[in-house]
Design a protein around this motif. Structure first.
Motif, PDB file in Angstrom:
ATOM      1  N   ARG A  80      -6.265  -2.495   3.501  1.00 53.22           N
ATOM      2  CA  ARG A  80      -5.758  -3.594   3.693  1.00 53.22           C
ATOM      3  C   ARG A  80      -5.543  -4.763   3.357  1.00 53.22           C
ATOM      4  NH1 ARG A  80      -7.414  -1.133   9.072  1.00 53.22           N
ATOM      5  NH2 ARG A  80      -9.646  -2.017   8.690  1.00 53.22           N
ATOM      6  N   LEU A  94     -10.210   1.638   4.388  1.00 50.14           N
ATOM      7  CA  LEU A  94      -9.702   0.986   5.432  1.00 50.14           C
ATOM      8  C   LEU A  94      -9.247  -0.493   5.235  1.00 50.14           C
ATOM      9  CD1 LEU A  94      -8.878   3.082   8.308  1.00 50.14           C
ATOM     10  CD2 LEU A  94      -7.486   3.252   5.964  1.00 50.14           C
ATOM     11  N   SER A 122      -5.759   6.625  10.621  1.00 46.72           N
ATOM     12  CA  SER A 122      -4.330   6.466  10.723  1.00 46.72           C
ATOM     13  C   SER A 122      -3.445   6.149  11.822  1.00 46.72           C
ATOM     14  CB  SER A 122      -2.910   6.849   9.705  1.00 46.72           C
ATOM     15  OG  SER A 122      -2.486   8.171   9.821  1.00 46.72           O
ATOM     16  N   ARG A 175      -0.466   7.863  12.899  1.00 49.11           N
ATOM     17  CA  ARG A 175      -0.311   9.348  12.525  1.00 49.11           C
ATOM     18  C   ARG A 175      -0.875  10.288  13.252  1.00 49.11           C
ATOM     19  NH1 ARG A 175       0.911  13.723  10.381  1.00 49.11           N
ATOM     20  NH2 ARG A 175       0.342  12.767   8.497  1.00 49.11           N
ATOM     21  N   ALA A 185      -3.273   7.816   4.939  1.00 47.61           N
ATOM     22  CA  ALA A 185      -3.525   7.040   5.485  1.00 47.61           C
ATOM     23  C   ALA A 185      -2.155   6.102   6.317  1.00 47.61           C
ATOM     24  CB  ALA A 185      -4.176   4.905   5.227  1.00 47.61           C
ATOM     25  N   ASP A 186      -1.039   7.425   5.324  1.00 48.82           N
ATOM     26  CA  ASP A 186       0.111   6.610   6.242  1.00 48.82           C
ATOM     27  C   ASP A 186       0.915   5.183   6.517  1.00 48.82           C
ATOM     28  OD1 ASP A 186       0.880   9.160   7.010  1.00 48.82           O
ATOM     29  OD2 ASP A 186      -0.775   9.576   8.618  1.00 48.82           O
ATOM     30  N   ARG A 187       0.450   4.555   5.240  1.00 51.04           N
ATOM     31  CA  ARG A 187       0.850   3.771   5.104  1.00 51.04           C
ATOM     32  C   ARG A 187       1.527   3.404   3.887  1.00 51.04           C
ATOM     33  NH1 ARG A 187      -3.640  -0.529   7.375  1.00 51.04           N
ATOM     34  NH2 ARG A 187      -2.545  -1.791   6.867  1.00 51.04           N
TER      35      ARG A 187
END
Length: 910
Positions: free
Chosen positions: A540, A536, A747, A749, A565-567
């Motif tokens: 990022r 992660l 994530s 979510r 990662a729901d990004r």
């Protein structure tokens, strides 16, 4: 007559007015814009209305014959000439060539023609149509100029057509009413092209529309001048499109009359493409100078500024090239290459076009230029440069290698498989080691997937090529890198651990290890349950610069890394660029991948209307541009949407279709996705036993299946189904597996899903705290369906515990969310629970539902005066999605019009 309703109505009005008061009208427009077709329509309408039509057309052949056009126009009225006065009759008969005598007085002939037309119009309305008026002879032009001003008060009309800006000819236009015929608008031009040439490749279609610029003749002629393989996109289009016979007649004749130095200057400008005067003057040193452009400028073929020369229409550029020989074009390319020494990419292309025989030095220059262009996403140019480099390669092995590279880049970026297969065949026939190269294997793998979809065969081909490749250890070699990415794609669609293991074995042999981007994407996408949390921080960091990323490959790879990662929201801007580019004819496969990612993000964020639109668009792209292999991805989204909306038969039919297709091809991921849709359909229908079986088919209870990242997305589904079917031990095992893998860290979510799952299996005392934790997690409002499902389960547990007040709060909030989403099965379930709690769900809520963060953002932008399209551009959504949000916002705010938004928001605490 597509797109010409307004123009037809205008001419029909003119014909009706002529029938009462007479009149004259000049129709002007560019060559090929449809003037003659419109005159034909006016003639047909005149006859249908009971009127008569006379017609004449100016031609170069008859321009020098006095009264030739007048003869053609008045020939049908010869019998009426006898009724004129003696002087007028004799003068007109001599002028028209039917009588003997000295040349008649011009005024007498003109008066005779005017009287003749007025008398004929007394019997029935009459329209005299003159097409191409600048080409009619001087004598006829003088008579018609006289007549045009003397038809008022009769029932005769003169309808004249000429090209816009035409300065030649003898017809006097001064003071005459003029109707300018414009090119077709974009929508009409697209309809005309689609109607006549429905099988055009989308990128070819876009190029033709750009070149034609709404000119109807060009829209009809340009496709006919292309070969079948060019029309379908299997063969790249030339930089300057060929004109075809009719367009040549209209445009090339004007170019041919220019001085030789002017034509040379124009040819150099046409081939150079940008019109940069500095480059053009350098290329023309000793051959032409800037003053040589004057004749072309005076004839309105070009516009010249202090820095640039611009063709007034792309068709003129094509006409300039069409009017030259191959030798002249090569000389111009050679001159441009010499002038572009400091611009290697442009220089390379001109060198390639100027070279006739095999030349390894030029071939190398072309290949280098192609590799520099690759990160910019100009794949058509890359393929063209590599193909030309192959043509110029004296060594068969180099020829084959370059064709294989062109095949791979074409397949991976554009998705066009016909041309890829042809390039591969050319590479194979070239001999040498090309047919065993990594580019060849990668391109062949794409062809296999998009053909019969044989995943195992494609996998074996790539693994074998990597094992036997002499450069396989070199992590910096682009062939090695592309082969590994292609193998990763094959492993993904397989959904099988053993295939992934061979990819990692190949990566382990690399000197220095894989690239950071490949490593990141594999860690986040292949098996995120085991490697995602640790990766992660790298994700990022990578996403911080994605908004400025211009390399489409990097955007695609980062979107893949961001998915589980729901990004994906952080990549939406770049993804929408790819979609818009694809809609305009850009790389189809980039378009397809972007649609895939946006569909995922839209579903999780509750943008279901847009998800449906994009899924339908994705299916269309697979059908028309890229081969049908990835159609299963969009059927998956259609099945998911059907499931959550209660269309269970449709959902199950789509899912079973996917399973049936995927089985014999080894596409395990398609089966997993199909089971996900079946799980939701079962939960919506209340069939928890079937839901459990379908969820366990993806990942058995207590495990997170290796290399099946979708196991994370159905985790709460499996727990809920297990609890409802009395499998509490299995549910608890699955929650423990999620907690031990620290999935909550992956994530927000997934943290909500894990907390909700843990609450379902916890004791009564702990459950409420866990549910509250789930609902208070950051950004929970971004995942409306998931959060509403957690609230529903929470409310159900509270109702069973007789905590009715608290239950009603959760159930009412869940119900509002389900209604907004259109999740009918869950809406009905929430309504049943509310009834059981003693509250009728149809009663009005005590206050207006709160706007979600996105609804509030959209409402504020709309209140500021932005249109739906402008809002969509800012938020990277479709205009239809914006409209859907506003449709739901209005009743929430208690208003019915857009104008009331500002006041409603001023009084809203959101």
């Amino acid at each position: 007559m597509i797109g010409r309703l307004r123009e037809i109505e205008y001419l029909q009005t003119f014909v009706r007015e002529v029938a009462v008061t007479g009149g004259v009208l000049l129709v002007s427009g560019d060559a090929g814009v449809g003037k003659t077709t419109l005159l034909d329509a006016a003639a047909d309408y005149t006859r249908a209305s009971g009127g008569d039509v006379l017609r004449t057309t100016g031609t170069e052949l008859e321009e020098q014959i006095s009264y030739a056009a007048l003869n053609q126009a008045l020939y049908p009225l010869l019998d009426d000439v006898e009724q004129l006065g003696t002087a007028q009759r004799d003068a007109l008969q001599v002028a028209l060539g039917f009588g003997d005598g000295p040349p008649p007085d011009r005024l007498l002939v003109s008066n005779a023609a005017a009287v003749l037309l007025r008398r004929a119009a007394a019997r029935a309305p009459l329209v005299l149509i003159v097409d191409d008026v600048p080409w009619i002879d001087r004598a006829s032009a003088g008579v018609l100029s006289f007549v045009a001003r003397r038809l008022a008060g009769s029932r005769a009309g003169l309808l004249v057509a000429a090209r816009s800006g035409e300065v030649r000819g003898y017809f006097d236009r001064t003071g005459l009413p003029e109707f300018g015929l414009e090119p077709l608008d974009d929508e009409a031009a697209g309809r005309l092209l689609s109607d006549r040439f429905p099988d055009l490749d989308a990128a070819v279609r876009t190029r033709l529309l750009q070149t034609a610029q709404g000119n109807p003749l060009a829209l009809l002629e340009l496709p006919r001048a292309l070969s079948q393989t060019q029309r379908t996109g299997a063969e790249p289009l030339p930089p300057v499109l060929p004109l075809g016979r009719h367009l040549q007649r209209y445009f090339t004749s004007r170019v041919a009359k220019l001085p030789g130095t002017t034509r040379t200057f124009l040819l150099t400008a046409a081939l150079e493409g940008t019109g940069e005067l500095g480059v053009l003057e350098a290329a023309g040193a000793g051959v032409y100078k800037i003053d040589d452009l004057a004749p072309a400028e005076q004839d309105q073929l070009v516009q010249v500024s202090s820095r640039r020369v611009v063709f007034r229409h792309p068709l003129i550029r094509s006409a300039v090239v069409d009017a030259t020989t191959a030798a002249e074009r090569r000389r111009a390319h050679r001159a441009l290459a010499a002038a572009l020494v400091d611009r290697p990419d442009r220089r390379a292309w001109h060198l390639g076009e100027a070279t006739t025989g095999a030349d390894e030095q030029v071939a190398g220059v072309l290949e280098d230029a192609a590799l520099r262009l690759l990160p910019r996403g100009d794949y058509q140019s890359v393929v063209s440069l590599l193909t030309r480099a192959a043509d110029l390669s004296p060594d068969p092995a180099e020829r084959g290698r370059r064709l294989a590279a062109a095949a791979y880049i074409g397949a991976e970026s554009t998705g066009e498989m016909t041309s890829t297969a042809e390039l591969l065949e050319g590479s194979r026939l070239a001999g040498g080691q090309a047919s065993t190269s990594l580019y060849y294997a990668s391109a062949a793998a794409f062809v296999m997937l998009n053909g019969d979809g044989q995943v195992d065969t494609a996998h074996r081909l790539l693994v074998s090529a990597l094992d036997s490749s002499p450069q396989q250890q070199n992590a910096d070699d682009p062939e090695v890198v592309r082969a590994l990415w292609t193998l990763a794609l094959v492993c993904f669609v397989s959904g099988r651990r053993e295939l992934w293991e061979q990819l990692y074995a190949a990566i382990a042999r690399l000197s220095g290890g894989p690239s950071p981007l490949l490593s990141l994407t594999l860690d986040m996408f292949a098996d995120p349950a085991r490697t995602g949390v640790a990766a992660l921080p790298r994700l990022r960091a990578a996403l911080r610069s994605v908004h400025h990323e211009s390399d489409p490959n990097i955007v695609d790879d980062l979107a893949g890394a961001a998915m589980y990662a729901d990004r994906l929201v952080e990549v939406r801007e770049a993804l929408w660029r790819a979609v818009r580019n694809g809609r305009e004819g850009g790389p189809a496969r980039r378009h397809l991948v972007a649609l895939m990612d946006l569909c995922v993000d839209d579903f999780h964020r509750g943008q279901w209307d847009e998800a449906a639109e994009l899924a339908a668009e994705g299916l269309s792209v697979t059908e028309e541009r890229t081969g049908r292999f990835f159609s299963w991805y969009f059927r998956y989204h259609q099945a998911m949407l059907a499931a959550v909306q209660g269309r269970f038969e449709t959902s199950r039919a789509l899912a079973h279709e996917m399973i049936g297709w995927a089985g014999p091809r080894g596409v395990g991921t398609a089966r997993v996705y199909a089971h996900h849709a079946l799980v939701l359909a079962d939960l919506g229908a209340g069939d928890f036993e079937s839901a459990y079986r379908n969820a366990a088919a993806v990942s058995p209870a207590g495990t997170l299946a290796s290399y099946v990242p979708h196991a994370l997305w159905i985790a709460m589904d499996l727990v809920e189904a297990a609890v409802h079917t009395g499998r509490r031990i299995e549910a608890e095992r699955h929650v423990r597996a999620l907690q031990e893998a620290q999935i909550s860290k992956l994530s927000p979510r997934l943290a909500i899903l894990v907390a909700g799952s843990a609450a379902m299996v916890a004791g009564e005392e702990k459950a409420s705290a866990l549910f509250e934790d789930a609902l208070s997690l950051p950004a929970a409002e971004q995942w409306p369906f998931d959060v509403a499902r957690v609230r529903l389960v929470y409310g159900e547990q509270l109702r069973r515990a007789r905590a009715l007040t608290e239950a009603k709060v959760q159930l009412q909030t869940a119900l509002a969310a389900f209604r907004t989403l259109g999740a009918d099965p869950w809406t009905q379930r929430a309504e049943r629970e509310l009834r059981a709690a003693g509250l009728a769900p149809t009663l009005a809520a005590p206050s207006l539902p709160a706007l979600t963060a996105q609804e509030l953002q959209i409402a504020r932008l709309a209140a500021s005066g932005l249109t739906n399209k402008e809002i969509a551009t800012q938020l990277y959504l479709s205009p239809r999605t914006i409209g859907g949000h506003l449709y739901r916002v209005f009743p929430k705010l208690g208003i019915s019009t857009r104008a009331a938004l500002r006041d409603a928001l001023d009084g809203d605490d959101n």
